[in-house]
Design a protein around this motif. Structure first.
Motif, short mmCIF file in Angstrom:
data_model
loop_
_atom_site.label_atom_id
_atom_site.label_comp_id
_atom_site.label_asym_id
_atom_site.label_seq_id
_atom_site.Cartn_x
_atom_site.Cartn_y
_atom_site.Cartn_z
N SER A 142 1.28 -1.21 -0.24
CA SER A 142 0.30 0.25 -0.25
C SER A 142 0.91 1.56 0.01
O SER A 142 0.31 2.59 0.07
N THR A 143 1.97 0.56 0.58
CA THR A 143 3.33 2.81 0.42
C THR A 143 3.35 2.78 -0.63
O THR A 143 3.88 3.60 -1.12
N ASN B 235 1.28 5.13 -4.20
CA ASN B 235 0.49 4.81 -2.77
C ASN B 235 -0.95 4.21 -2.91
O ASN B 235 -1.92 4.72 -4.22
#
Length: 205
Positions: free
Chosen positions: A110-111, A156
């Protein structure tokens, strides 16, 4: 007055395209041909009504086609296009910059900020300023590698089964459900609890 047996050429070029029309001469008048702004790799007169061209590489669409017979030029607009980029779905090759290893990965964290190699075809034999998108977000950076791969630094995000799209020149290719972000992961067994009266955080089972 020219038509084509084949309407598209692969981005790699080097396929034989027969240009059909009239007025090309009863003998070989050193016929030459161009697809868009590029000369054919080779041209060969066949008859008064046809000329053969070995297509150059490219990525654009609806190109003007021109032939020269002697000192006379004939042309047609929107005569030929290059195939749109095609993407391979389901897997993304990810490069680990720390280990210099390439491995298969279907999800992005997700980053974001991981290097994802998009694999397919029709991306051009040279860099046509390829750009890429994962879902609605543009990649943080994109870099052309070859006709069959383009590297993207993922943005992201948290969504799944995203559409992946690339642009090569003015042509866009995409694949649905090309990439997902990792699902949220929770630490099991322990819960951190915050006491508002003491401003203390402690473990609670």
């Amino acid at each position: 007055n020219a038509t084509f047996v084949r309407s598209n050429s692969p981005s790699t070029g080097s396929v034989s395209v027969t240009i059909v029309g009239s007025g090309m001469g009863l003998t070989d008048f050193s016929g030459a041909s161009r697809l868009g702004a590029s000369a054919c790799e080779a041209s060969g007169w066949e008859s008064d009504s046809s000329l053969r061209c070995r297509s150059p590489n490219g990525v654009f669409g609806t190109l003007r086609v021109a032939i020269t017979a002697g000192a006379r030029v004939g042309s047609v607009t929107e005569g030929l296009s290059y195939d749109v980029p095609m993407l391979a779905g389901g897997l993304n090759l990810t490069f680990d910059e720390h280990t210099n290893a390439t491995f298969v990965r279907s999800n992005s964290p997700s980053t974001g900020s991981v290097s994802v190699t998009i694999v397919g075809s029709g991306m051009g034999l040279t860099d046509f300023s390829g750009a890429s998108r994962l879902g609605a977000s543009a990649c943080e950076a994109s870099g052309w590698e070859s006709d069959s791969s383009l590297r993207c630094r993922s943005p992201n995000g948290v969504f799944g089964t995203l559409r992946v799209a690339i642009t090569a020149g003015a042509r866009v290719g995409s694949v649905t459900e090309g990439l997902s972000y990792d699902v949220p992961m929770l630490a099991g067994g322990l819960n951190l609890t915050f006491d508002e009266h003491t401003n203390a955080t402690f473990v609670r089972s």
